[in-house]
Design a protein around this motif. Sequence first.
Motif, short mmCIF file in Angstrom:
data_model
loop_
_atom_site.label_atom_id
_atom_site.label_comp_id
_atom_site.label_asym_id
_atom_site.label_seq_id
_atom_site.Cartn_x
_atom_site.Cartn_y
_atom_site.Cartn_z
N UNK A 197 11.24 -9.76 -21.07
CA UNK A 197 12.65 -10.11 -21.08
C UNK A 197 13.26 -9.63 -19.76
N UNK A 198 14.37 -10.21 -19.40
CA UNK A 198 15.02 -9.81 -18.15
C UNK A 198 15.45 -8.33 -18.21
N UNK A 199 15.86 -7.90 -19.40
CA UNK A 199 16.27 -6.51 -19.56
C UNK A 199 15.12 -5.56 -19.32
N UNK A 200 13.95 -5.88 -19.90
CA UNK A 200 12.79 -5.03 -19.72
C UNK A 200 12.33 -5.01 -18.26
N UNK A 201 12.33 -6.17 -17.63
CA UNK A 201 11.91 -6.23 -16.23
C UNK A 201 12.82 -5.36 -15.36
N UNK A 202 14.11 -5.48 -15.55
CA UNK A 202 15.05 -4.67 -14.76
C UNK A 202 14.86 -3.19 -15.05
N UNK A 203 14.53 -2.87 -16.29
CA UNK A 203 14.30 -1.47 -16.66
C UNK A 203 13.10 -0.91 -15.91
N UNK A 204 12.00 -1.66 -15.87
CA UNK A 204 10.80 -1.20 -15.18
C UNK A 204 11.07 -1.01 -13.68
N UNK A 205 11.76 -1.98 -13.08
CA UNK A 205 12.06 -1.90 -11.65
C UNK A 205 12.99 -0.73 -11.36
N UNK A 206 14.01 -0.55 -12.20
CA UNK A 206 14.96 0.54 -12.00
C UNK A 206 14.28 1.89 -12.16
N UNK A 207 13.43 2.02 -13.16
CA UNK A 207 12.74 3.30 -13.37
C UNK A 207 11.77 3.61 -12.23
N UNK A 208 11.15 2.58 -11.68
CA UNK A 208 10.30 2.78 -10.51
C UNK A 208 11.13 3.31 -9.35
N UNK A 209 12.28 2.72 -9.14
CA UNK A 209 13.16 3.14 -8.05
C UNK A 209 13.61 4.59 -8.25
N UNK A 210 13.95 4.95 -9.49
CA UNK A 210 14.39 6.32 -9.77
C UNK A 210 13.25 7.32 -9.57
N UNK A 223 0.76 -1.25 0.00
CA UNK A 223 0.00 0.00 0.00
C UNK A 223 0.79 1.30 0.00
N UNK A 224 2.13 1.25 -0.02
CA UNK A 224 2.92 2.48 -0.11
C UNK A 224 4.00 2.30 -1.18
N UNK A 225 4.47 3.43 -1.73
CA UNK A 225 5.50 3.34 -2.76
C UNK A 225 6.78 2.74 -2.20
N UNK A 226 7.12 3.07 -0.96
CA UNK A 226 8.33 2.52 -0.35
C UNK A 226 8.28 1.00 -0.25
N UNK A 227 7.17 0.47 0.24
CA UNK A 227 7.05 -0.99 0.36
C UNK A 227 6.91 -1.64 -1.02
N UNK A 228 6.34 -0.92 -1.98
CA UNK A 228 6.26 -1.47 -3.34
C UNK A 228 7.65 -1.59 -3.95
N UNK A 229 8.49 -0.60 -3.73
CA UNK A 229 9.86 -0.66 -4.26
C UNK A 229 10.60 -1.86 -3.68
N UNK A 230 10.43 -2.10 -2.39
CA UNK A 230 11.09 -3.25 -1.76
C UNK A 230 10.55 -4.57 -2.32
N UNK A 231 9.24 -4.62 -2.54
CA UNK A 231 8.63 -5.85 -3.05
C UNK A 231 9.05 -6.11 -4.50
N UNK A 232 9.22 -5.06 -5.28
CA UNK A 232 9.66 -5.22 -6.67
C UNK A 232 11.03 -5.86 -6.74
#
Length: 388
Positions: A241-254, A211-220
Amino acid sequence: MTEAGRPFTAAAVPAVERHCRETLAAILSRLSDAAGDTLAGAALGGALGRGEAPTTVDAAGAFVTVAPFELLVVLRTTPGRAATLAPQLARDLAATARPRHATVRLLTSSLSALAHLPPTLEAIECAAAGRVVSGPLDLLEPLSSLAGAQPAPGEALQLLVRRGAAFLAAERSLSRRTAGRAAVLAGQAAIRAVDLALGTALLVSAGRFRPTEGTRAAELRLLAAPVDAGAAPEGCHLGMTRTRFRDVVQRHREALGAARGVDLPETLAEVRTQAGRISDRFLEMLRLLEEQRLGRNLPSWTEYLRALAARHGASTGPGLFGARHGDELPGRRAVRDWPMAERLAPALATLLDWDPGDLPIAPVLLDLPDDAPRETLVARLATLAGGA
């Protein structure tokens, strides 16, 4: 921390916090006048309610936040009467917020129906935040079971449509030759919001929403980890693809990192480049999310429309309801009864996609003439997405 001391924004810039408090006070005063004795209380959800709203600077250089005030308003009346009162309350509060350069999103419920609210993203986040801004402190007690609930897959689609429509409008402004500082700021904010939404959609599809962006980042960060023996993995990330998945997670973190500070404006060229890249991420996520939800491959956005038509039992081909001869697509009248998010998603995808092959379906979904200009289509979509 007392309610008065809870921040609205992640950066907690004093000028922005003061503006949020003053704006919220004005909104609640208008709500009290408009609802009268029927008002049981209100709670603040969304990024402002969680204290995670981003801070940026406006065209004049002042610190601001563009996060909407997402209010759950509880009324002492019947569920039917609460639904009837909602549109007028929304108009009244929007009129109060507009001069203060703020927006309001409203969810209403009768007091008797509060315990039966469905597990939408808004309800789950509001329950978890527990930020009562009017009425008794235990106002949200009936929602306590929602704080750890999982939303339905359709909630991710609704979120993507809302954020995607806002991005599309901002992207159109960025593409103009006269795009100025205001367009850059709006585009940058829309890009950050989409990146946060893509991370949320990944977790909803995997049944691991938080329910929060912080916990979502950790769960990702844990999403790609091996699952327990005997547990079947799920989620649209499995089709990436693994590249796309990492891109989505990294962009969320940024995007989360930018929200925690003051997001300073970048150059027009940089934001235009980011806009092109995020369109690709968004369209792939939308396709994978809906392939999972609908249980079929979607090689084109026209096929996506056909899949939704089959889901709703809509008749296709020529007929009395506006279908065009020979295209085997539902007509305007048929799609008007669909959930707004499902009606808008294929139109949004065609307007964002560089391939114009599917573009003819957008006017049908938006109930506009076949020769409507692109600017008209974008404006209509943005208006409808506000209620999605």
